[in-house]
Design a protein around this motif. Structure first.
Motif, PDB file in Angstrom:
ATOM      1  N   PHE A   1       0.831  -1.210   0.000  1.00 37.96           N
ATOM      2  CA  PHE A   1       0.000   0.000   0.000  1.00 37.96           C
ATOM      3  C   PHE A   1       0.865   1.259   0.000  1.00 37.96           C
ATOM      4  CE2 PHE A   1      -3.219  -2.831   2.279  1.00 37.96           C
ATOM      5  CZ  PHE A   1      -3.943  -3.062   1.124  1.00 37.96           C
ATOM      6  N   ASP A   2       1.998   1.200   0.688  1.00 33.01           N
ATOM      7  CA  ASP A   2       2.911   2.346   0.704  1.00 33.01           C
ATOM      8  C   ASP A   2       3.510   2.569  -0.685  1.00 33.01           C
ATOM      9  OD1 ASP A   2       4.512   4.405   2.111  1.00 33.01           O
ATOM     10  OD2 ASP A   2       6.195   3.089   1.628  1.00 33.01           O
ATOM     11  N   SER A   3       3.830   1.485  -1.405  1.00 38.09           N
ATOM     12  CA  SER A   3       4.409   1.614  -2.743  1.00 38.09           C
ATOM     13  C   SER A   3       3.421   2.200  -3.744  1.00 38.09           C
ATOM     14  CB  SER A   3       4.891   0.242  -3.240  1.00 38.09           C
ATOM     15  OG  SER A   3       3.796  -0.620  -3.500  1.00 38.09           O
ATOM     16  N   VAL A   4       2.119   1.975  -3.500  1.00 40.14           N
ATOM     17  CA  VAL A   4       1.098   2.529  -4.381  1.00 40.14           C
ATOM     18  C   VAL A   4       0.927   4.027  -4.144  1.00 40.14           C
ATOM     19  CG1 VAL A   4      -1.348   2.361  -5.057  1.00 40.14           C
ATOM     20  CG2 VAL A   4      -0.067   0.306  -4.496  1.00 40.14           C
ATOM     21  N   GLY A   5       1.325   4.491  -2.940  1.00 38.46           N
ATOM     22  CA  GLY A   5       1.301   5.922  -2.677  1.00 38.46           C
ATOM     23  C   GLY A   5       0.294   6.385  -1.647  1.00 38.46           C
ATOM     24  N   TYR A   6      -0.264   5.464  -0.857  1.00 41.32           N
ATOM     25  CA  TYR A   6      -1.254   5.850   0.143  1.00 41.32           C
ATOM     26  C   TYR A   6      -0.575   6.404   1.393  1.00 41.32           C
ATOM     27  CZ  TYR A   6      -4.716   3.357  -2.664  1.00 41.32           C
ATOM     28  OH  TYR A   6      -5.534   2.950  -3.691  1.00 41.32           O
ATOM     29  N   THR A   7      -1.303   7.266   2.124  1.00 42.97           N
ATOM     30  CA  THR A   7      -0.781   7.841   3.364  1.00 42.97           C
ATOM     31  C   THR A   7      -0.865   6.818   4.495  1.00 42.97           C
ATOM     32  OG1 THR A   7      -2.942   8.706   4.049  1.00 42.97           O
ATOM     33  CG2 THR A   7      -1.573  10.127   2.643  1.00 42.97           C
ATOM     34  N   ALA A   8      -0.222   7.159   5.620  1.00 43.66           N
ATOM     35  CA  ALA A   8      -0.203   6.242   6.765  1.00 43.66           C
ATOM     36  C   ALA A   8      -1.605   5.973   7.284  1.00 43.66           C
ATOM     37  CB  ALA A   8       0.677   6.810   7.881  1.00 43.66           C
ATOM     38  N   LEU A   9      -2.466   6.993   7.291  1.00 40.98           N
ATOM     39  CA  LEU A   9      -3.829   6.805   7.762  1.00 40.98           C
ATOM     40  C   LEU A   9      -4.600   5.841   6.871  1.00 40.98           C
ATOM     41  CD1 LEU A   9      -6.224   7.485   9.565  1.00 40.98           C
ATOM     42  CD2 LEU A   9      -6.653   9.512   8.137  1.00 40.98           C
ATOM     43  N   VAL A  10      -4.491   6.003   5.557  1.00 41.85           N
ATOM     44  CA  VAL A  10      -5.191   5.118   4.622  1.00 41.85           C
ATOM     45  C   VAL A  10      -4.620   3.707   4.696  1.00 41.85           C
ATOM     46  CG1 VAL A  10      -5.763   4.719   2.194  1.00 41.85           C
ATOM     47  CG2 VAL A  10      -5.761   7.044   3.108  1.00 41.85           C
TER      48      VAL A  10
ATOM     49  N   SER B   1      -6.208  -3.669  -9.231  1.00 43.65           N
ATOM     50  CA  SER B   1      -7.525  -3.441  -8.639  1.00 43.65           C
ATOM     51  C   SER B   1      -7.398  -3.428  -7.110  1.00 43.65           C
ATOM     52  CB  SER B   1      -8.514  -4.530  -9.079  1.00 43.65           C
ATOM     53  OG  SER B   1      -9.724  -4.423  -8.370  1.00 43.65           O
ATOM     54  N   ILE B   2      -7.544  -2.253  -6.516  1.00 42.63           N
ATOM     55  CA  ILE B   2      -7.464  -2.149  -5.066  1.00 42.63           C
ATOM     56  C   ILE B   2      -8.666  -2.827  -4.412  1.00 42.63           C
ATOM     57  CG2 ILE B   2      -8.685   0.044  -4.898  1.00 42.63           C
ATOM     58  CD1 ILE B   2      -5.614  -1.075  -2.840  1.00 42.63           C
TER      59      ILE B   2
ATOM     60  N   PRO C   1       8.579 -13.145   8.070  1.00 47.07           N
ATOM     61  CA  PRO C   1       8.975 -11.829   7.558  1.00 47.07           C
ATOM     62  C   PRO C   1      10.175 -11.878   6.627  1.00 47.07           C
ATOM     63  CG  PRO C   1       8.515 -11.714   9.906  1.00 47.07           C
ATOM     64  CD  PRO C   1       8.526 -13.163   9.542  1.00 47.07           C
ATOM     65  N   SER C   2      11.178 -12.695   6.965  1.00 45.82           N
ATOM     66  CA  SER C   2      12.371 -12.808   6.108  1.00 45.82           C
ATOM     67  C   SER C   2      12.016 -13.401   4.759  1.00 45.82           C
ATOM     68  CB  SER C   2      13.439 -13.666   6.791  1.00 45.82           C
ATOM     69  OG  SER C   2      13.925 -13.043   7.946  1.00 45.82           O
ATOM     70  N   VAL C   3      11.188 -14.459   4.767  1.00 47.69           N
ATOM     71  CA  VAL C   3      10.763 -15.081   3.510  1.00 47.69           C
ATOM     72  C   VAL C   3       9.966 -14.093   2.672  1.00 47.69           C
ATOM     73  CG1 VAL C   3       9.318 -16.891   2.503  1.00 47.69           C
ATOM     74  CG2 VAL C   3      10.813 -17.416   4.436  1.00 47.69           C
ATOM     75  N   GLY C   4       9.041 -13.371   3.308  1.00 45.95           N
ATOM     76  CA  GLY C   4       8.244 -12.404   2.579  1.00 45.95           C
ATOM     77  C   GLY C   4       9.077 -11.287   1.982  1.00 45.95           C
ATOM     78  N   GLY C   5      10.033 -10.758   2.743  1.00 48.51           N
ATOM     79  CA  GLY C   5      10.896  -9.704   2.219  1.00 48.51           C
ATOM     80  C   GLY C   5      11.764 -10.181   1.074  1.00 48.51           C
ATOM     81  N   PHE C   6      12.324 -11.389   1.209  1.00 45.47           N
ATOM     82  CA  PHE C   6      13.175 -11.940   0.150  1.00 45.47           C
ATOM     83  C   PHE C   6      12.368 -12.189  -1.119  1.00 45.47           C
ATOM     84  CE2 PHE C   6      14.669 -15.764  -2.071  1.00 45.47           C
ATOM     85  CZ  PHE C   6      15.924 -15.325  -2.483  1.00 45.47           C
ATOM     86  N   LEU C   7      11.182 -12.808  -0.967  1.00 47.01           N
ATOM     87  CA  LEU C   7      10.349 -13.090  -2.134  1.00 47.01           C
ATOM     88  C   LEU C   7       9.900 -11.811  -2.821  1.00 47.01           C
ATOM     89  CD1 LEU C   7       8.093 -15.996  -0.777  1.00 47.01           C
ATOM     90  CD2 LEU C   7      10.089 -16.179  -2.273  1.00 47.01           C
ATOM     91  N   SER C   8       9.644 -10.764  -2.034  1.00 44.98           N
ATOM     92  CA  SER C   8       9.231  -9.488  -2.610  1.00 44.98           C
ATOM     93  C   SER C   8      10.344  -8.855  -3.429  1.00 44.98           C
ATOM     94  CB  SER C   8       8.785  -8.543  -1.492  1.00 44.98           C
ATOM     95  OG  SER C   8       8.438  -7.283  -1.997  1.00 44.98           O
ATOM     96  N   ASP C   9      11.573  -8.870  -2.909  1.00 47.10           N
ATOM     97  CA  ASP C   9      12.709  -8.334  -3.661  1.00 47.10           C
ATOM     98  C   ASP C   9      13.039  -9.199  -4.870  1.00 47.10           C
ATOM     99  OD1 ASP C   9      13.142  -6.087  -2.121  1.00 47.10           O
ATOM    100  OD2 ASP C   9      14.529  -7.086  -0.747  1.00 47.10           O
ATOM    101  N   PHE C  10      12.800 -10.523  -4.741  1.00 51.98           N
ATOM    102  CA  PHE C  10      13.173 -11.452  -5.813  1.00 51.98           C
ATOM    103  C   PHE C  10      12.151 -11.463  -6.948  1.00 51.98           C
ATOM    104  CE2 PHE C  10      12.942 -15.742  -7.687  1.00 51.98           C
ATOM    105  CZ  PHE C  10      14.229 -15.847  -8.187  1.00 51.98           C
ATOM    106  N   GLY C  11      10.851 -11.559  -6.607  1.00 51.37           N
ATOM    107  CA  GLY C  11       9.835 -11.715  -7.653  1.00 51.37           C
ATOM    108  C   GLY C  11       8.697 -10.720  -7.607  1.00 51.37           C
ATOM    109  N   GLY C  12       8.776  -9.733  -6.718  1.00 45.11           N
ATOM    110  CA  GLY C  12       7.714  -8.745  -6.619  1.00 45.11           C
ATOM    111  C   GLY C  12       6.609  -9.196  -5.677  1.00 45.11           C
ATOM    112  N   TYR C  13       5.654  -8.303  -5.471  1.00 49.72           N
ATOM    113  CA  TYR C  13       4.573  -8.589  -4.539  1.00 49.72           C
ATOM    114  C   TYR C  13       3.731  -9.784  -4.977  1.00 49.72           C
ATOM    115  CZ  TYR C  13       5.624  -3.999  -2.549  1.00 49.72           C
ATOM    116  OH  TYR C  13       6.253  -2.937  -1.951  1.00 49.72           O
ATOM    117  N   VAL C  14       3.498  -9.927  -6.264  1.00 49.99           N
ATOM    118  CA  VAL C  14       2.634 -11.001  -6.737  1.00 49.99           C
ATOM    119  C   VAL C  14       3.243 -12.362  -6.433  1.00 49.99           C
ATOM    120  CG1 VAL C  14       3.612 -11.113  -9.069  1.00 49.99           C
ATOM    121  CG2 VAL C  14       1.209 -11.751  -8.691  1.00 49.99           C
TER     122      VAL C  14
END
Length: 446
Positions: free
Chosen positions: A44-53, A107-108, A164-177
């Motif tokens: 959500f932060d990468s899409v550009g939403y504020t902290a409240l949203v 699609s949000i 968390p480590s797996v999620g961060g690694f997978l995100s850097d490796f193949g993106g959020y999807v």
């Protein structure tokens, strides 16, 4: 657990399979949840939403558990372990597919639908697994029961360590999807593992019926004493009756209500760490892999502390452990005000993780010791419901606070509030001198 299952007619082999399936199901569930939750905030932060949203979006997975937590708890008591976990895993599987489609189509709406569905499924899966562990602990004496809960929590902490480590690694490796593809696969694995869960891991129907009959008799006696006619339950009332049962359990069982309150306070520390702390680290320039590794430091603390939780509960009691956890977590939040360097930040996160790691085993033990066997599904669902209530309100309130003050000062304000709560709780629940020895031995003062 073995005695519980054996009493239901299981052989030693089936008991062993049941134990392994419970452990594997818990590990799989926790790995999937801890892998996705911090990634959602970063997405959500990468899409550009504020902290409240972002806080509002992240909190959506708590909506259904809050609205329907009590009916789900009653339903779990009737469904049993296997069907409840399978139902939860199927819902989480569908949410994973919704995440994938949402990212691919930008699609949000699909992403937010997946958030809601993920919280719904987690209510079934996690509530069922906790109830199974709780009943297993209650089949033993208090000291052994503490160690059973401690070991169950240790297995879950392994998922929290790797997630968390797996999620961060997978995100850097193949993106959020790519993260969501793995999340979907883990839920498919959860369905397969749940298919070999023992059906009779919950309180037997006779136990549940006896508790319900006792509660019904007490209500009838109360209405007769007031000169009112006794209500006759119907099928349409069963849904709403679960809310009445949950409220009645909280009202008449003060130790249980205190356990739920303390669980919610400590879970607030956990929720802030998994939701807004990744944004704090992202603002400092850390990569997703580094952010995931930093979050895993807190899980590493849990891996170290949780095996000792049973010993600590026997030596210190629930009240002292909770006070130490609250004050330690508050100090960690206040230290974020000084803009710590990387290694000091890692030390803060480690202490932060250690202070919150006792929440699950201590809260599970407090709940299991304060409710009847036939109400354990309701009790555990109320505990999970309190967690979801924190996940719903905390991101919105804290998100609004950080939008005004910034993340650093938002953490500072929360730290001050936690210190104030700890002081109030210490004064309100200070044990009598004559009960100190009993408190430290049994840990039931909370």
């Amino acid at each position: 657990m073995s005695r519980l299952l054996a009493s239901n007619g299981g052989s030693k082999f089936s008991v062993g399979i049941g134990l392994l399936s419970i452990i594997a199901s818990s590990l799989t569930y926790m790995l999937a949840v801890q892998m996705v939750r911090p990634i959602m905030a970063l997405y959500f932060d990468s899409v550009g939403y504020t902290a409240l949203v972002i806080g509002i979006f992240v909190s959506l997975n708590a909506v259904i558990p809050i609205l329907f937590g009590m009916p789900i708890g009653s339903r779990i008591d009737r469904m049993g372990t296997r069907r409840a976990v399978i139902a939860g895993s199927v819902l989480c599987l569908i949410s994973g597919i919704s995440f994938i489609l949402g990212v691919k189509t930008h699609s949000i709406v699909l992403i937010l639908f997946g958030q809601v569905l993920n919280g719904f499924g987690g209510m079934f899966s996690w509530g069922a697994l906790q109830a199974a562990a709780s009943i297993a602990a209650n089949q033993s004496d208090e000291k052994r029961g503490n160690h059973i809960i401690s070991n169950f929590s240790f297995v879950n902490s392994m998922g929290q360590l790797a997630g968390p480590s797996v999620g961060g690694f997978l995100s850097d490796f193949g993106g959020y999807v790519f993260v969501f593809y793995v999340f979907t696969a883990l839920n498919l694995l959860g369905i397969l593992l749940a298919s070999v869960l023992p059906i009779g891991s919950f309180a037997r129907g006779r136990d549940r019926e006896e508790v319900q009959e006792n509660v019904q008799r007490s209500r009838e006696a109360s209405t007769k004493a007031q000169g009112k006619p006794s209500p006759s339950p119907s099928g349409k009332e069963s849904f709403w009756k679960s809310y009445i049962d949950g409220y009645s359990l909280m009202r008449r069982n003060k130790p249980f209500a205190v356990a739920i309150l303390l669980n919610g306070v400590l879970f607030m520390l956990i929720d802030v760490r998994t939701t807004f702390f990744p944004l704090f680290m992202s603002n400092t320039g850390l990569t997703h892999t580094e952010i995931g590794s930093m979050l895993s430091v807190s899980a590493l603390a849990a891996v170290i502390v949780r095996p000792m939780t049973g010993f600590l509960m026997n030596r210190l009691g629930h009240r002292r452990i909770m006070l130490i956890s609250i004050f330690s977590g508050a100090v960690c939040l206040l230290l974020l005000l000084v803009k710590p360097e990387y290694w000091l930040l890692a030390a803060i996160v480690f202490i932060w993780g250690a202070s919150t790691s006792v929440n699950q085993p201590v809260a599970l033990m407090m709940v299991s010791q304060t409710v009847e066997p036939g109400e354990r599904g309701m009790g555990m669902s109320l505990r999970t419901m309190s967690n979801r209530f924190v996940q719903l309100t905390n991101p919105v309130i804290f998100g609004a606070l950080t939008t005004l003050l910034g993340l650093r000062f938002g953490f500072g304000v929360l730290g001050v509030l936690l210190l104030a709560f700890g002081v109030v709780y210490q004064r309100q629940h200070r044990p009598c001198p004559s009960a100190v020895s009993d408190t430290s031995g049994t840990g039931k003062s909370a």
